[in-house]
Motif scaffolding. Structure first.
Motif, mmCIF file in Angstrom:
data_model
loop_
_atom_site.group_PDB
_atom_site.id
_atom_site.type_symbol
_atom_site.label_atom_id
_atom_site.label_comp_id
_atom_site.label_asym_id
_atom_site.label_seq_id
_atom_site.Cartn_x
_atom_site.Cartn_y
_atom_site.Cartn_z
ATOM 1 N N VAL B 167 109.113 48.323 -6.827
ATOM 2 C CA VAL B 167 108.411 48.776 -5.717
ATOM 3 C C VAL B 167 106.929 48.923 -6.219
ATOM 4 C CG1 VAL B 167 108.527 49.881 -3.173
ATOM 5 C CG2 VAL B 167 111.227 49.138 -4.368
ATOM 6 N N GLU B 168 106.900 50.240 -6.653
ATOM 7 C CA GLU B 168 105.510 51.068 -6.711
ATOM 8 C C GLU B 168 104.673 50.213 -6.931
ATOM 9 O OE1 GLU B 168 106.478 54.332 -10.044
ATOM 10 O OE2 GLU B 168 106.007 55.036 -8.052
ATOM 11 N N ARG B 169 104.831 49.072 -7.560
ATOM 12 C CA ARG B 169 103.578 48.001 -8.304
ATOM 13 C C ARG B 169 103.877 47.342 -6.805
ATOM 14 N NH1 ARG B 169 106.632 44.579 -12.111
ATOM 15 N NH2 ARG B 169 105.130 44.445 -13.562
ATOM 16 N N LYS B 170 103.586 47.347 -6.035
ATOM 17 C CA LYS B 170 103.430 47.071 -4.724
ATOM 18 C C LYS B 170 102.604 47.443 -4.072
ATOM 19 C CE LYS B 170 106.963 43.266 -4.132
ATOM 20 N NZ LYS B 170 107.971 43.515 -4.754
ATOM 21 N N VAL B 171 103.092 49.045 -4.141
ATOM 22 C CA VAL B 171 102.122 50.416 -3.311
ATOM 23 C C VAL B 171 100.893 50.840 -4.102
ATOM 24 C CG1 VAL B 171 102.881 52.787 -2.266
ATOM 25 C CG2 VAL B 171 104.167 50.928 -2.441
ATOM 26 N N MET B 172 101.566 50.742 -4.989
ATOM 27 C CA MET B 172 99.649 51.490 -6.218
ATOM 28 C C MET B 172 98.750 50.921 -6.861
ATOM 29 S SD MET B 172 101.832 53.353 -8.646
ATOM 30 C CE MET B 172 100.571 54.273 -9.742
ATOM 31 N N GLN B 173 97.675 50.678 -6.822
ATOM 32 C CA GLN B 173 96.081 50.431 -7.657
ATOM 33 C C GLN B 173 97.354 50.159 -8.397
ATOM 34 O OE1 GLN B 173 94.350 49.484 -5.348
ATOM 35 N NE2 GLN B 173 93.019 51.056 -5.095
ATOM 36 N N LYS B 174 96.745 48.475 -9.056
ATOM 37 C CA LYS B 174 96.943 48.134 -10.387
ATOM 38 C C LYS B 174 96.580 48.684 -11.568
ATOM 39 C CE LYS B 174 96.580 43.622 -11.236
ATOM 40 N NZ LYS B 174 97.005 41.584 -11.939
ATOM 41 N N GLU B 175 95.718 49.557 -11.690
ATOM 42 C CA GLU B 175 94.887 50.356 -13.268
ATOM 43 C C GLU B 175 96.106 51.005 -12.569
ATOM 44 O OE1 GLU B 175 91.832 47.706 -11.530
ATOM 45 O OE2 GLU B 175 92.974 49.464 -10.710
ATOM 46 N N GLU B 176 96.062 52.225 -11.702
ATOM 47 C CA GLU B 176 97.024 53.156 -11.433
ATOM 48 C C GLU B 176 98.528 53.120 -12.275
ATOM 49 O OE1 GLU B 176 96.135 54.908 -7.734
ATOM 50 O OE2 GLU B 176 96.522 56.455 -8.304
ATOM 51 N N PHE B 177 98.753 51.441 -11.665
ATOM 52 C CA PHE B 177 100.305 51.274 -12.593
ATOM 53 C C PHE B 177 100.409 51.192 -13.405
ATOM 54 C CE2 PHE B 177 104.045 50.413 -11.342
ATOM 55 C CZ PHE B 177 104.493 49.036 -12.517
ATOM 56 N N VAL B 178 99.230 50.286 -14.048
ATOM 57 C CA VAL B 178 99.652 50.133 -15.318
ATOM 58 C C VAL B 178 99.683 51.572 -16.447
ATOM 59 C CG1 VAL B 178 98.629 49.365 -17.301
ATOM 60 C CG2 VAL B 178 98.992 47.846 -14.645
ATOM 61 N N GLU B 179 99.118 52.557 -15.659
ATOM 62 C CA GLU B 179 98.632 53.834 -16.535
ATOM 63 C C GLU B 179 99.123 54.505 -16.532
ATOM 64 O OE1 GLU B 179 96.113 54.834 -18.510
ATOM 65 O OE2 GLU B 179 96.744 56.565 -18.041
ATOM 66 N N GLN B 180 100.077 54.909 -15.466
ATOM 67 C CA GLN B 180 101.605 55.232 -15.307
ATOM 68 C C GLN B 180 102.229 54.734 -16.425
ATOM 69 O OE1 GLN B 180 103.919 55.077 -11.653
ATOM 70 N NE2 GLN B 180 103.557 57.136 -11.379
ATOM 71 N N ARG B 181 102.606 53.008 -16.395
ATOM 72 C CA ARG B 181 103.561 53.072 -16.839
ATOM 73 C C ARG B 181 103.373 53.503 -18.600
ATOM 74 N NH1 ARG B 181 106.741 47.437 -15.911
ATOM 75 N NH2 ARG B 181 107.528 49.632 -14.584
ATOM 76 N N ARG B 182 101.742 53.140 -18.985
ATOM 77 C CA ARG B 182 102.239 53.180 -20.317
ATOM 78 C C ARG B 182 102.169 54.539 -20.155
ATOM 79 N NH1 ARG B 182 98.737 56.257 -23.040
ATOM 80 N NH2 ARG B 182 98.138 57.463 -21.514
#
Lengths: 407, 521
Positions: B167-182
């Motif tokens: 769900v988060e992946r859809k809500v967040m900006q890609k870069e932010e999501f990727v960074e958060q995941r990293r």
């Protein structure tokens, strides 16, 4: 007790008004205090009464000491009268009438209002012209019934502060129109004065912003205090469920948090009284000046109108005299009446100009002093808070060490 | 669950940085022996109501240096802990993990749909002593690793992996999501590495070292497993096939879906247990275990409360700093205004006073901001332990399912025995023997033998898991004690330190305005 004036306040029976030297009977003095707020009445009718104590050696006064009971609207009456009579002088501002707070009447609100009213009266009492005012004498000495009569018979232009506000607004738009050059009616062409007007208007904006943030800062103190209290409680519960030395450490932390919460709430109140209120007072003072500016504009307009009318009358009179009309006598009378009025208007206007010039310098000096004190109190309060916080946390460290070593 | 309500933003920072205060102290730009250092605040993820409490609060993403009473910079405790692994201390055991360089790659499918989907890979670098290994992994492989570890190390408190959070992946900006995941991946791997048992596991080693596709078998998806199970099912139900219990299977929880029949049986057993018709076989230990579990649950509750309050505290500290800054700005403007418009000396004096106030307020505001980043770091431990509680719960359910297996096999044995008895009674009545029944009895006796050896395995497994639980809880308890001690100390030292700095700022202003004090006039 902190005042904005840097004067000693009336805790002691001798109060200096203008001079710091102890008063002797030869030195004229007038000192006033507003104290002992008492809530009277019920529900919507409820109001606060204040004790006003006057000590003076002015010959015009009834005696060396007088105590009367006054309420907020009496102060408003006094302000309105002074505003009418002493055009050109910056009348000290009074705290706003608050329709909402009135119902709550919290202890802090009452104290703040009392302080503001005390300052108000003292500023009048220490102003070399205003202190001579007859209305002031009435205010300080009249029986309650008299005051009530005067209050309700108020026939002046300003019946309620809300009227005053409306006039401020009208004046503001008129004056700013003039400043912006929208209208081109009669206006002074004094460049210095224009500068002053612009200064006053801009100053109000800047001050209002500072005051807004000061008020928010008070709120932040309260919020942080509450948060620390909640945090402390939660930490104490955690400590209880943990048990052992670590649990004890948590409990100690929780308790300290709660102590600091209290400090923050206290400081919030201090901040409100000694920093935010002076800023608000400054804003009010500037608004009062705006009202005086409006008065000056009125006086100028009146002077110009009368001068115009007089010229016309003069021309008319000459015409009549030329044709030897029997209306000459009447016209002559009218003309002389008008001339007197016109001269009066001119004099009024010129007085206002002169007074304002004196007032503005005095105002600036006074404000520097007032704000200096406010800043100092602000700094002291924040330092006190910060030191309190540091001490509280530091005192916790040895206890934490003890808990960990006993692991 | 916790809602992340605030976002650290740098916008006000910029405004204040651009002010020229004519301050000889250099505007408090983290100068001199301040350990304020550089505070980078990468853009924060927007608040998401779908955050489970596993996801770190967005405030944890601020990068900071610590402040301790000596005023020296201190590297994060975490990196030093993960570096020493299980704390054995020898150089070669020191593993440092970092996750970096996310790159987008295309899905190589033979699908008919053109333009396949993309995914991200992350560079995982492992530094041991002097050598360094780097592999590229995608999130799916992390999931596989986590599943393998759960299966292989039952009873251990295994750090919980980052969520899939579709769900988060859809809500967040890609870069932010990727960074958060990293960031989340890095934390997860570091935790794995610092676990005394998991850190040395083969599965983890393969994950960290082997290039290319992860050589860990993916557990087959549930659907196909269920299908396999379903195919076997009818024959078993009708009893024509002996209950072939694979010993390996016994050591796996039934829920992995390999044996549908087993799931049914264990379900029946657990229902039986719940209804209290059959007493659970192991009673005495359970009580102690249940007590511990209850205590832990209560602890978790309190911890969650404190974590929530800590979040609020941080928010309000930040608000305070912000408002103080705004106040400072307002006074800067006033100063400028009065200086420019000054007609009287008193105005100039006032402008000077206001400048001092502005300077103090701006400095205090910066101090609040620094204080906050440190506070976050310390209180983040609370949040971390909430994640640990979840891992502990997983370890406990490993134990419960192992116990269930034991109990199922026990009652299976009991029912086999009673069937044999009934058959023997019936058979004994027939004069001359009953060939059908005798054959059946033999079959059942064979089943008993098989089930008995399965039960022995299950018992062993249960004991093993119990021991894992115990030793893990002991280990975690010790760690928690010291972690929390440090957290408390760090928090307190931090608060005290910054309060002292602020006191200094305000005392300076008090001195600058001392001419106005009531003592003087």
């Amino acid at each position: 007790m902190v005042t904005f004036e840097g004067m000693e306040q009336q805790r002691s029976s001798s109060g200096a008004s203008l001079s710091p030297r102890s008063p002797s009977s030869s030195q004229p003095f007038l000192s006033v205090s507003v104290s002992d707020p008492v809530k009277l009445g019920n529900g919507v009718q409820a109001y606060i009464s204040y004790r006003v104590i006057t000590k003076t050696n002015f010959p015009e006064y009834q005696g060396p000491e007088k105590i009367v009971i006054r309420r907020y609207s009496d102060f408003v009456w006094l302000r309105d009268r002074l505003f009418e009579k002493y055009k050109g002088i910056f009348i000290p501002p009074i705290p706003e009438k608050s329709a909402v707070e009135k119902f709550r009447f919290s202890a802090e609100f009452i104290e703040m209002r009392r302080q503001a009213l005390d300052v108000f009266v003292n500023r009048i009492a220490s102003h070399h012209e205003l202190r001579q005012s007859e209305d002031l004498r009435t205010f300080l000495q009249a029986e309650e019934e008299t005051m009530e009569r005067l209050r309700s018979h108020e026939t002046g232009i300003f019946k309620k502060p809300s009227d005053l506000m409306q006039i401020f607004k009208d004046v503001q738009s008129k004056v700013s129109d003039v400043v912006l050059g929208k209208e081109k009616p009669v206006e002074e062409s004094d460049a210095e004065y224009e500068k002053l007007k612009r200064y006053i208007f801009e100053l109000e904006n800047h001050l209002a912003e500072a005051q807004k943030h000061a008020y928010r800062l008070v709120k932040r103190h309260r919020e942080l205090g509450q948060s620390l209290s909640d945090f402390g409680k939660a930490v104490k519960l955690l400590g209880a469920s943990e048990g052992n030395a670590l649990g004890k450490a948590f409990s100690e932390l929780g308790m300290k948090s709660e102590i600091l919460s209290v400090k923050l709430q206290k400081e919030a109140q201090e901040l409100l009284m000694s920093f935010e209120e002076p800023l608000k007072d400054y804003v009010r003072a500037v608004q009062s000046i705006k009202a005086t500016i409006a008065e000056r504009a009125n006086a100028f307009r009146r002077q110009c109108e009368l001068a115009e009318t007089m010229k016309l009358k003069e021309i008319n009179l000459d015409k009549l005299m030329l044709i030897r009309s029997d209306k000459v006598a009447e016209a002559e009378r009218e003309y002389h009446e008008l001339k007197a009025e016109s001269e009066q208007a001119t004099k009024t206007f010129e007085t206002i100009v002169k007074l304002m010039n004196e007032e503005i310098g005095r105002f600036q000096e006074q404000k520097t002093l007032d704000m200096g004190i406010a800043f100092h109190e602000f700094a002291k309060g924040q330092a006190r808070l910060a030191n309190g916080i540091a001490d509280a946390w530091r005192s916790l460290l040895p206890k934490l060490e003890a808990c960990s070593s006993s692991q | 669950m916790m809602n992340q309500d605030h976002v650290l933003h740098a916008s006000q920072d910029d405004e204040m940085e651009s002010l020229v205060l004519h301050d000889d102290n250099g505007n408090g730009n983290g100068n001199g022996n301040d350990s304020s250092g550089n505070i980078q605040q990468p853009s924060q993820s927007p608040k998401s109501p779908f955050n489970s409490f596993l996801d770190p609060p967005s405030y944890a993403e601020a990068i900071f240096t610590s402040f301790d009473s000596n005023g020296h910079d201190q590297t994060l405790e975490q990196s030093s802990r993960s570096g020493t692994g299980s704390g054995s201390g020898s150089e070669s055991d020191c593993m440092q993990i970092s996750v970096s360089d996310p790159q987008e790659e295309q899905e190589l499918t033979n699908s008919l749909v053109p333009g396949g989907s993309s995914y991200h890979t992350y560079l995982i670098t492992t530094r041991t002593g002097k050598s360094e290994v780097g592999v590229r992994r995608r999130f799916r492989e992390v999931v596989t690793l986590s599943e393998r570890l759960s299966e292989a190390y039952r009873g251990y408190v295994i750090p919980v992996r980052p969520e899939k959070s579709s769900v988060e992946r859809k809500v967040m900006q890609k870069e932010e999501f990727v960074e958060q995941r990293r960031v989340a991946l890095e934390k997860y791997l570091r935790k794995l590495v610092s676990h005394p048992v998991i850190g040395k596991s083969e599965e983890l080693r393969l994950f960290l070292e082997v290039q290319g596709k992860l050589p860990l078998m993916r557990t087959t998806d549930v659907a196909s497993r269920m299908l396999d199970g379903a195919v076997k099912l009818p024959r078993q139900l009708f009893g024509s096939e002996s209950v072939a219990v694979d010993l390996n299977d016994v050591t796996q929880p039934a829920r992995s879906g390999r044996d549908l029949l087993r799931i049914f049986k264990e379900l029946k057993q657990s229902v039986t247990n719940d209804w209290g018709a059959a007493k659970p076989l192991v009673v005495e230990e359970d009580r102690e275990f249940m007590d511990k579990k209850d205590k832990l649950m209560e602890f978790e509750q309190q911890l969650s409360n404190v974590s929530q309050q800590a979040e609020s505290l941080v928010k309000f500290q930040q608000d305070m700093g912000e408002t103080m800054g705004e106040l400072g700005l307002a006074f800067v403007k006033l100063t400028k205004f009065e200086s420019e418009e000054a007609e009287f000396e008193s105005q100039r004096v006032r402008a000077a006073d206001m400048r001092n106030v502005a300077t103090a307020a701006v400095k205090a505001s910066r101090l609040y901001r620094e204080l906050n980043t440190q506070t976050i770091k310390h209180l983040d431990k609370l949040h971390e332990y909430l994640g640990t509680m979840l891992a502990i719960n997983n370890a406990f359910s490993d134990r419960s399912s192992a116990l269930l297996t034991v109990q199922t096999l026990s009652s299976e044995l009991a029912s086999l025995h009673s069937r044999i008895e009934k058959l023997e009674v019936a058979a004994s009545r027939i004069f001359g023997g009953d060939k059908t029944r005798m054959r059946k009895i033999e079959e059942l006796k064979e089943a008993v033998r098989v089930t008995e050896s399965a039960k022995i395995c299950a018992d062993r497994e249960y004991e093993r898991i119990k021991e894992n639980n115990r030793s893990e809880l002991e280990r975690i308890d010790k760690e928690r004690q010291s972690d929390f001690q440090n957290m408390l100390r760090g928090f307190v030292v931090n608060q005290a330190g910054y309060a002292e700095k602020m006191a200094a700022v305000w005392e300076k202003l008090a001195e600058e305005t001392s001419t106005y004090s009531s003592n003087n006039s």
